[in-house]
Design an enzyme around this catalytic site. Structure first.
Site, PDB file in Angstrom:
ATOM      1  N   GLU A 272       0.823  -1.213   0.000  1.00 25.59           N
ATOM      2  CA  GLU A 272       0.000   0.000   0.000  1.00 25.59           C
ATOM      3  C   GLU A 272       0.858   1.264   0.000  1.00 25.59           C
ATOM      4  OE1 GLU A 272       1.529   0.183   3.849  1.00 25.59           O
ATOM      5  OE2 GLU A 272       0.707  -1.575   2.845  1.00 25.59           O
ATOM      6  N   ASP A 273       2.036   1.203   0.627  1.00 27.19           N
ATOM      7  CA  ASP A 273       2.902   2.377   0.680  1.00 27.19           C
ATOM      8  C   ASP A 273       3.371   2.785  -0.710  1.00 27.19           C
ATOM      9  OD1 ASP A 273       4.531   0.137   0.291  1.00 27.19           O
ATOM     10  OD2 ASP A 273       5.260   0.159   2.346  1.00 27.19           O
ATOM     11  N   ASN A 274       3.809   1.784  -1.487  1.00 27.38           N
ATOM     12  CA  ASN A 274       4.261   2.063  -2.846  1.00 27.38           C
ATOM     13  C   ASN A 274       3.123   2.567  -3.721  1.00 27.38           C
ATOM     14  OD1 ASN A 274       4.953   1.117  -5.808  1.00 27.38           O
ATOM     15  ND2 ASN A 274       6.891   1.215  -4.712  1.00 27.38           N
ATOM     16  N   ALA A 277       2.260   6.225  -2.887  1.00 29.50           N
ATOM     17  CA  ALA A 277       3.238   7.107  -3.510  1.00 29.50           C
ATOM     18  C   ALA A 277       2.990   7.223  -5.013  1.00 29.50           C
ATOM     19  CB  ALA A 277       4.652   6.587  -3.246  1.00 29.50           C
TER      20      ALA A 277
END
Length: 462
Positions: A272-274, A277
């Site tokens: 989810e972080d990638n 971003a």
């Protein structure tokens, strides 16, 4: 005879072309690596104190720090304490825990007692918005945060006291008046810098990987900045921006403005972080920035097989998110790249392979160690510690291709005790009994014992 001559000419032309391409690729690869090395020297060897650190609380933007927790991660007390010790006058902390009996709660409560002047909150219980347990754990704190700027920090990360102030500096960026053509910064992230807390072999291999090759390429790609490339150990962004994106990577328009957005929209992704971003980058047409701080990543008791499966997991996730880059990955590693260059030089110039390869690996190691020293702020410790680090580096380089070859043929991953199937664009679903790697089924290597480890698909139990 003429046909034989034509074949010889064609073979010679083909050989020359392949050798030229090989040397061209090697040159490009070294150029990228040196960009990463130079940028690391320039960015991380000097970390000035931000003026925000000594400003009045009303003169700086407020920040809500959110730390998802699950269990007693390595170095947990020091990791969490580092957020209480930030040199910044206006912030709050949320500790998000899914289970009221989680062992991490004891550490949190001790720290809240130790730092009564810090505005800290404990959020117990998760909200089911998708298959990603981290996002489910974060959502309630995300909704309750008082400030627009959010700093999401993994539980195995420790940060220096000046990190928040310098990160807010980077997020605000230069004024649009001074640089009218410069896109604004919507996300600030920190390169992971690993430190092994246990003597396990896998821990030291992971440390060698993150602090050299991974850091070098990560910094280089973000310096060139042609696309989003973010690891989610430590990310700072605005909730108002996140509320405008949904992970489709399609620019926001009046026609699609009413879509499902915000953090809950990313519960369908494993990384989810990638994806957050990437969504900010592509959907809002903004950019990211690295601050001059690192995310000190505590690596606990990781066996060599733990390291193997960790790399397999993220290769399989990236394969469905950035397919072309994942396919090229083996050719960016020292062994494959060195062999290509050695063969090319031998074909073109007759340069001995036995002489080129030792020089290649020696210089490659030298650059990697230089990146390590830039991030660490000090030279690699001498003596047995240095040789242990170099030994772990050698093992990491040797394992890179075998791990990639194994990982590329499958789509099932194991994360925090659950098995998932990675689908298009990095979305995931829980794995069922039939979701065994296809190549294993083809070879009839799977057994009922193997498949029994997979959970049935039942989103109601997420």
């Amino acid at each position: 005879m003429a046909d034989d001559d034509d074949l010889a000419v064609q073979s010679s032309v083909l050989g020359l072309s392949l050798a030229a391409v090989g040397l061209g690729w090697y040159t490009i690869l070294w150029s990228i690596g040196l960009v990463g090395c130079r940028a690391a020297r320039k960015r991380y060897r000097l970390r000035p104190r931000s003026p925000l650190a000594s400003a009045a609380a009303g003169d700086v933007p407020g920040v809500s720090i959110i730390r998802p927790l699950r269990g007693l991660d390595p170095n947990l007390y020091e990791n969490l304490e580092s957020t209480f010790r930030q040199e910044y006058p206006n912030y709050e902390i949320f500790f998000a825990v899914a289970d009221e009996h989680d062992q991490a709660l004891g550490v949190v409560r001790d720290l809240i007692t130790k730092y009564p002047h810090v505005n800290a909150h404990v959020i117990i219980g998760e909200e089911n918005v998708g298959v990603n347990p981290k996002v489910n754990n974060l959502v309630r704190a995300y909704r309750q945060a008082a400030h627009d700027i959010l700093w999401v920090l993994d539980s195995n990360v420790m940060v220096d006291p000046g990190t928040l102030a310098r990160s807010v500096d980077a997020l605000d960026g230069p004024s649009s008046v001074a640089q009218p053509k410069r896109k604004r910064v919507a996300l600030v992230h920190h390169v992971p810098f690993a430190f092994a807390t246990e003597p396990a072999l896998g821990s030291h291999v992971e440390q060698a990987f993150l602090n050299t090759n991974h850091a070098k390429m990560y910094i280089a790609i973000n310096t060139i900045a042609i696309d989003s490339c973010v690891v989610g150990k430590s990310n700072l962004y605005r909730r108002s921006d996140l509320e405008r994106v949904d992970g489709t990577l399609k620019p926001v328009t009046s026609a699609n403005a009413a879509r499902n957005t915000g953090l809950p929209a990313f519960g369908r992704f494993l990384a989810e972080d990638n994806m957050i971003a990437g969504a900010l980058w592509h959907e809002l047409d903004v950019r990211h920035d690295l601050s001059c701080d690192v995310a000190h990543n505590a690596v606990g008791n990781m066996s060599l097989m733990d390291y193997f499966w960790r790399r397999v997991r993220w290769i399989r996730v990236r394969k469905h998110m950035v397919f072309a880059a994942t396919m090229v990955e083996p050719f960016t590693e020292s062994i494959v790249a060195g062999c290509i260059a050695a063969a090319s030089l031998r074909y073109l110039l007759g340069f001995p392979v036995w002489l080129f390869l030792p020089l290649h690996f020696l210089v490659w190691l030298f650059v990697d160690l230089d990146v390590y020293e830039s991030l660490a702020g000090h030279p690699v410790p001498q003596g047995s510690t240095k040789w242990k680090f170099i030994g772990a580096w050698v093992l990491r380089e040797g394992l890179a291709l075998p791990i990639w070859l194994y990982a590329i043929w499958g789509s099932t991953v194991d994360w925090r005790g659950r098995k998932y199937v990675v689908m298009r664009n990095g979305e995931v679903r829980k794995a069922g009994r039939d979701d065994v790697d296809k190549w294993l089924r083809w070879l009839r290597w799977s057994s009922s014992k193997d498949t029994a480890q997979y959970e049935p698909i039942d989103l109601a139990q997420d």
